[in-house]
Design an enzyme around this catalytic site. Sequence first.
Site, short mmCIF file in Angstrom:
data_model
loop_
_atom_site.label_atom_id
_atom_site.label_comp_id
_atom_site.label_asym_id
_atom_site.label_seq_id
_atom_site.Cartn_x
_atom_site.Cartn_y
_atom_site.Cartn_z
N LYS A 191 -6.21 7.54 -1.13
CA LYS A 191 -7.73 8.12 -1.66
C LYS A 191 -7.89 6.75 -2.59
O LYS A 191 -6.87 5.52 -2.85
CB LYS A 191 -6.91 8.84 -2.96
CG LYS A 191 -8.12 9.35 -3.54
CD LYS A 191 -7.23 10.61 -4.73
CE LYS A 191 -8.34 11.53 -5.52
NZ LYS A 191 -9.54 11.77 -5.43
N GLY A 192 -9.35 6.47 -2.87
CA GLY A 192 -9.27 5.27 -3.60
C GLY A 192 -8.92 5.21 -4.93
O GLY A 192 -8.60 5.83 -5.58
N GLY A 193 -8.74 3.97 -5.05
CA GLY A 193 -8.13 3.29 -6.27
C GLY A 193 -6.31 3.49 -7.01
O GLY A 193 -5.76 3.04 -7.28
N ASP A 213 -11.62 -1.64 4.78
CA ASP A 213 -12.52 -1.18 3.46
C ASP A 213 -13.85 -2.40 3.05
O ASP A 213 -14.31 -3.29 2.36
CB ASP A 213 -11.84 -1.32 2.42
CG ASP A 213 -12.12 -0.40 1.00
OD1 ASP A 213 -13.64 0.01 1.83
OD2 ASP A 213 -11.57 -0.13 0.36
N LYS A 258 -3.78 0.73 -2.26
CA LYS A 258 -3.94 0.38 -1.36
C LYS A 258 -3.63 -0.98 -0.97
O LYS A 258 -2.90 -1.52 -0.36
CB LYS A 258 -4.23 1.05 -0.41
CG LYS A 258 -4.52 2.64 -0.60
CD LYS A 258 -6.55 3.20 0.43
CE LYS A 258 -7.15 2.66 -0.26
NZ LYS A 258 -7.92 2.86 -1.07
N THR A 259 -4.06 -1.70 -2.18
CA THR A 259 -5.08 -2.77 -1.47
C THR A 259 -3.64 -3.11 -2.10
O THR A 259 -2.48 -4.40 -1.40
CB THR A 259 -5.23 -3.56 -2.40
OG1 THR A 259 -7.36 -3.06 -1.33
CG2 THR A 259 -6.28 -5.37 -1.84
N SER A 260 -3.11 -3.34 -3.28
CA SER A 260 -1.83 -4.32 -4.16
C SER A 260 -0.34 -4.38 -3.72
O SER A 260 -0.46 -4.71 -3.46
CB SER A 260 -1.96 -3.41 -5.28
OG SER A 260 -3.02 -3.59 -6.46
N1 LIG Z 1 1.14 0.14 -9.78
C1 LIG Z 1 0.16 -0.63 -10.86
N2 LIG Z 1 1.13 -0.88 -12.58
C2 LIG Z 1 -0.71 -1.81 -12.64
N3 LIG Z 1 -2.01 -1.60 -12.09
C3 LIG Z 1 -1.71 -1.86 -10.83
C4 LIG Z 1 -0.84 -0.78 -10.11
N4 LIG Z 1 -1.05 -0.32 -8.92
C5 LIG Z 1 -2.55 -1.09 -8.90
N5 LIG Z 1 -2.73 -1.41 -10.08
C6 LIG Z 1 -4.27 -2.14 -10.59
O1 LIG Z 1 -5.08 -1.01 -10.14
C7 LIG Z 1 -6.28 -1.26 -9.74
C8 LIG Z 1 -7.02 -0.34 -7.82
O2 LIG Z 1 -5.70 -1.03 -7.29
P1 LIG Z 1 -5.99 -1.32 -5.71
O3 LIG Z 1 -7.21 -2.26 -5.27
O4 LIG Z 1 -4.80 -1.95 -5.22
O5 LIG Z 1 -6.49 -0.06 -5.16
P2 LIG Z 1 -7.50 0.57 -3.94
O6 LIG Z 1 -6.59 1.92 -3.66
O7 LIG Z 1 -7.31 -0.31 -3.18
O8 LIG Z 1 -8.19 0.13 -4.49
P3 LIG Z 1 -10.11 0.59 -3.35
O9 LIG Z 1 -9.65 2.25 -3.20
O10 LIG Z 1 -11.24 0.60 -4.81
O11 LIG Z 1 -10.08 0.01 -2.35
C9 LIG Z 1 -6.13 -2.90 -9.41
O12 LIG Z 1 -6.78 -2.90 -11.07
C10 LIG Z 1 -4.72 -2.89 -9.42
O13 LIG Z 1 -4.12 -4.22 -10.18
#
Ligand SMILES: Nc1ncnc2c1ncn2[C@@H]1O[C@H](COP(=O)(O)OP(=O)(O)OP(=O)(O)O)[C@@H](O)[C@H]1O
Length: 391
Positions: free
Chosen positions: A75-77, A104, A80-82
């Site tokens: 799901k978004g946010g 993405d 995934k990227t981290s």
């Molecule tokens: N375990 C964690 N603890 C603290 N912050 C986190 C953690 N995991 C992710 N984040 C933060 O949450 C935000 C969203 O993370 P990320 O970009 O990795 O999500 P995503 O699923 O790839 O988002 P999107 O769907 O928008 O591409 C970022 O600011 C990231 O630093």
Amino acid sequence: MAASLLLNRVSRSVSLQRLGGGALRFSSLDAQIHGGRISGALFPERSLATLAKGASCFDEMVTANQRKYYLLGGKGGVGKTSCAASLAVKFASHGHPTIVVSTDPAHSLSDSFSQDLSGGVLKPVQGVDSPLLALEITPERMKEEIKRQAGGDKSVKNMMDSMGLGMFAGELGDLNLEDMLNAASPGIDEIAAISKVLQFVESPEYSRFTRIVFDTAPTGHTLRLLSLPDFYDSSISKITKLKKKITAAASAFTSVFGKKKEIQEQGPSNELDQLKERMEKVRNVFRDVDTTEFVIVTIPTVMAINESSRLHASLRKENVPVHRLIVNQLLPPSESDCKFCSVRRKEQTRVLGLIEKDTELSGLKMIQSPLLDAEIRGVPALKFMGDLIWK
Ligand SMILES: Nc1ncnc2c1ncn2[C@@H]1O[C@H](COP(=O)(O)OP(=O)(O)OP(=O)(O)O)[C@@H](O)[C@H]1O
């Protein structure tokens, strides 16, 4: 004593240390973490052990020298990227030449690494030992490539002619390639991603990269990406059959009326067959249990878990191998809890129980990843996160 962790930014260097001395020391280069404090409330000493809960069995992921593909999605946010970026850094630190690719359209690899990785070309990530290249796939660049392959010609008819499909192009003669590519936009991201997969699979220039990590788009896009090769495969088969029928009808017409044969029988090596073969390759990569794994990333909320469960059902239907589920942003247990934290923690524990009962998710290896109180940006921060998740 409740230990606490500090993320310190000291003259463009980050050091993470457990106060009062301790093993967890992390220092490095150029992270963009800004003096965030990981408080005792979130990380009491006891909870450092809890961070290790749900080991990912990283050994299994890192040992083989053969090429492996990891797709991280959800799901978004949810992170995934981290998670994808931290996995890529971890592979590179273990000596695997690695490529991390974002499929993405709303890329965040550059933000995550805190480096400019934009532009739709492979760029080296700074601050990692082994070669780590990153790519944010851009549909715009993909469209340019298609146009270039079509010889810079703006007409769809000429492009179809060059593909051996000129006979179907009569009605499309006036269509402009630009318009067609724009009309195809909803799927163009996935097409771009597939064409990159093909390049990685086929081109000798990438053969030394033993780990390819995909940071995929939120669920809907990703499912489309995975099912696209099948869709193309069946469409190409239909077109090929149709083409054969027309060819046969044309030869019959020729033999009866003695007219010059206008449509040539195409041999097995025609462009369509080649395209079909290449689509099969991509489809096989996505489904190969020996080389590919889709890792589902989620957070401990009912909505995210329900979506993850549906995602796993769809991936299973597509025969895409899935073994691991990362539950990200978990509040570790605490001795001194504020009301807000204890309510959230209780809810998260309840959701973890739901995962264990969920028929789709319960069979997956659950990796618990803690919520940190600083944004995860830059290689040192990704290394730190990677050491918590991938072990
Ligand atoms: N375990 C964690 N603890 C603290 N912050 C986190 C953690 N995991 C992710 N984040 C933060 O949450 C935000 C969203 O993370 P990320 O970009 O990795 O999500 P995503 O699923 O790839 O988002 P999107 O769907 O928008 O591409 C970022 O600011 C990231 O630093």
